[in-house]
Scaffold this motif. Structure first.
Motif, PDB file in Angstrom:
ATOM      1  N   VAL A 157       1.288 -44.491  25.422  1.00 56.32           N
ATOM      2  CA  VAL A 157       0.798 -44.401  26.791  1.00 56.32           C
ATOM      3  C   VAL A 157      -0.424 -43.481  26.743  1.00 56.32           C
ATOM      4  O   VAL A 157      -0.294 -42.295  26.495  1.00 56.32           O
ATOM      5  CB  VAL A 157       1.872 -43.828  27.741  1.00 56.32           C
ATOM      6  CG1 VAL A 157       1.310 -43.610  29.124  1.00 56.32           C
ATOM      7  CG2 VAL A 157       3.083 -44.739  27.774  1.00 56.32           C
ATOM      8  N   THR A 158      -1.605 -44.035  26.959  1.00 59.65           N
ATOM      9  CA  THR A 158      -2.830 -43.254  26.830  1.00 59.65           C
ATOM     10  C   THR A 158      -3.492 -42.978  28.173  1.00 59.65           C
ATOM     11  O   THR A 158      -4.557 -42.383  28.231  1.00 59.65           O
ATOM     12  CB  THR A 158      -3.834 -43.972  25.919  1.00 59.65           C
ATOM     13  OG1 THR A 158      -4.065 -45.284  26.441  1.00 59.65           O
ATOM     14  CG2 THR A 158      -3.295 -44.058  24.493  1.00 59.65           C
ATOM     15  N   SER A 159      -2.842 -43.390  29.241  1.00 53.33           N
ATOM     16  CA  SER A 159      -3.391 -43.184  30.571  1.00 53.33           C
ATOM     17  C   SER A 159      -2.255 -43.178  31.585  1.00 53.33           C
ATOM     18  O   SER A 159      -1.304 -43.947  31.456  1.00 53.33           O
ATOM     19  CB  SER A 159      -4.374 -44.309  30.889  1.00 53.33           C
ATOM     20  OG  SER A 159      -4.702 -44.323  32.247  1.00 53.33           O
ATOM     21  N   ILE A 160      -2.367 -42.325  32.586  1.00 48.14           N
ATOM     22  CA  ILE A 160      -1.366 -42.307  33.648  1.00 48.14           C
ATOM     23  C   ILE A 160      -1.357 -43.644  34.383  1.00 48.14           C
ATOM     24  O   ILE A 160      -0.330 -44.096  34.870  1.00 48.14           O
ATOM     25  CB  ILE A 160      -1.635 -41.139  34.634  1.00 48.14           C
ATOM     26  CG1 ILE A 160      -1.623 -39.805  33.905  1.00 48.14           C
ATOM     27  CG2 ILE A 160      -0.634 -41.137  35.773  1.00 48.14           C
ATOM     28  CD1 ILE A 160      -0.349 -39.459  33.208  1.00 48.14           C
ATOM     29  N   SER A 161      -2.498 -44.328  34.409  1.00 51.62           N
ATOM     30  CA  SER A 161      -2.555 -45.627  35.088  1.00 51.62           C
ATOM     31  C   SER A 161      -1.670 -46.668  34.403  1.00 51.62           C
ATOM     32  O   SER A 161      -1.316 -47.665  35.013  1.00 51.62           O
ATOM     33  CB  SER A 161      -3.995 -46.129  35.185  1.00 51.62           C
ATOM     34  OG  SER A 161      -4.521 -46.379  33.906  1.00 51.62           O
ATOM     35  N   HIS A 162      -1.289 -46.451  33.141  1.00 50.69           N
ATOM     36  CA  HIS A 162      -0.314 -47.332  32.496  1.00 50.69           C
ATOM     37  C   HIS A 162       1.024 -47.269  33.219  1.00 50.69           C
ATOM     38  O   HIS A 162       1.799 -48.221  33.202  1.00 50.69           O
ATOM     39  CB  HIS A 162      -0.089 -46.940  31.036  1.00 50.69           C
ATOM     40  CG  HIS A 162      -1.195 -47.291  30.127  1.00 50.69           C
ATOM     41  ND1 HIS A 162      -1.360 -46.686  28.915  1.00 50.69           N
ATOM     42  CD2 HIS A 162      -2.210 -48.190  30.220  1.00 50.69           C
ATOM     43  CE1 HIS A 162      -2.419 -47.181  28.306  1.00 50.69           C
ATOM     44  NE2 HIS A 162      -2.949 -48.092  29.089  1.00 50.69           N
ATOM     45  N   LEU A 163       1.311 -46.110  33.796  1.00 44.94           N
ATOM     46  CA  LEU A 163       2.602 -45.899  34.453  1.00 44.94           C
ATOM     47  C   LEU A 163       2.528 -46.061  35.966  1.00 44.94           C
ATOM     48  O   LEU A 163       3.512 -46.395  36.594  1.00 44.94           O
ATOM     49  CB  LEU A 163       3.116 -44.492  34.134  1.00 44.94           C
ATOM     50  CG  LEU A 163       3.253 -44.150  32.657  1.00 44.94           C
ATOM     51  CD1 LEU A 163       3.609 -42.695  32.481  1.00 44.94           C
ATOM     52  CD2 LEU A 163       4.299 -45.049  32.008  1.00 44.94           C
ATOM     53  N   ASN A 164       1.361 -45.773  36.540  1.00 49.91           N
ATOM     54  CA  ASN A 164       1.219 -45.786  37.993  1.00 49.91           C
ATOM     55  C   ASN A 164      -0.130 -46.395  38.344  1.00 49.91           C
ATOM     56  O   ASN A 164      -1.159 -45.759  38.195  1.00 49.91           O
ATOM     57  CB  ASN A 164       1.326 -44.353  38.542  1.00 49.91           C
ATOM     58  CG  ASN A 164       1.264 -44.304  40.032  1.00 49.91           C
ATOM     59  OD1 ASN A 164       0.941 -45.286  40.705  1.00 49.91           O
ATOM     60  ND2 ASN A 164       1.546 -43.128  40.582  1.00 49.91           N
ATOM     61  N   LYS A 165      -0.118 -47.627  38.841  1.00 49.17           N
ATOM     62  CA  LYS A 165      -1.372 -48.324  39.149  1.00 49.17           C
ATOM     63  C   LYS A 165      -2.116 -47.689  40.320  1.00 49.17           C
ATOM     64  O   LYS A 165      -3.271 -47.995  40.577  1.00 49.17           O
ATOM     65  CB  LYS A 165      -1.100 -49.787  39.444  1.00 49.17           C
ATOM     66  CG  LYS A 165      -0.273 -49.998  40.702  1.00 49.17           C
ATOM     67  CD  LYS A 165      -0.016 -51.435  40.970  1.00 49.17           C
ATOM     68  CE  LYS A 165       0.803 -51.531  42.254  1.00 49.17           C
ATOM     69  NZ  LYS A 165       0.919 -52.823  42.755  1.00 49.17           N
ATOM     70  N   ASN A 166      -1.476 -46.772  41.069  1.00 52.22           N
ATOM     71  CA  ASN A 166      -2.101 -46.151  42.232  1.00 52.22           C
ATOM     72  C   ASN A 166      -2.903 -44.903  41.901  1.00 52.22           C
ATOM     73  O   ASN A 166      -3.434 -44.267  42.804  1.00 52.22           O
ATOM     74  CB  ASN A 166      -1.038 -45.805  43.277  1.00 52.22           C
ATOM     75  CG  ASN A 166      -0.357 -47.051  43.790  1.00 52.22           C
ATOM     76  OD1 ASN A 166      -1.009 -48.046  44.058  1.00 52.22           O
ATOM     77  ND2 ASN A 166       0.962 -47.005  43.893  1.00 52.22           N
TER      78      ASN A 166
END
Length: 167
Positions: A157-166
């Protein structure tokens, strides 16, 4: 980002595995193993990315890794950008295939030398500091370039956007 501590392990036995994790700028410790005397705990961290600014929001140093030497710690194929390696020189850590850059303290515990992991957005990451808003950390990309010596190491997981599209 902004938690006092990321992964904290204080158990007396068993195994704790952390794989593919992204640890972002905890104010005290991104990874901490602090077991009591006599503990047989084994902490295994594989393919993690620990990113820290030079200081926390209060202007103090903070630890990418803190280990009191009780139990066993294995750190494998992980990336550490800045922070202090709070491990005494006599504390054994099994460290293999790690990349560290801008770290302080007992840096030999993680890897034999400093190597820039070559993040894709290195300019954006270098601009972050201890007082940057948490949203700034959450919006960055912590992936490395394909030509990087750290390629195939570090977090899945290299970005928070991987976990939360918002984000």
């Amino acid at each position: 980002p902004g938690l006092a501590n990321g992964l904290t392990v204080r158990d007396s036995g068993g195994e704790v595995h952390a794989a593919g994790c992204l640890f972002l700028n905890s104010t005290q410790n991104n990874i901490r193993q602090d077991s009591a005397s006599g503990s047989t705990l084994k902490l295994i961290v594989r393919n993690a990315t620990s990113f820290m600014t030079d200081t926390n929001p209060s202007g103090f140093a903070h630890n990418c890794l803190s280990y009191n030497g009780i139990g066993t710690t294995h750190i494998l194929d992980s990336i550490f950008w800045s922070g202090t390696v709070n491990v005494t020189p006599t504390t054994p850590i099994r460290a293999t295939g790690n990349i560290q850059y801008k770290t302080k303290g007992n840096v030999l515990a993680l890897a034999p030398n400093m190597v820039d992991p070559q993040f894709i957005d290195e300019a954006g990451l270098k601009a972050l500091n201890g007082t940057s808003p948490l949203k700034s950390f959450a919006s960055e990309n912590y992936a490395v370039q394909q030509c990087s010596p750290a390629y195939n190491k570090g977090a899945a997981v290299t970005s928070i956007s991987h976990l939360n599209k918002n984000v």
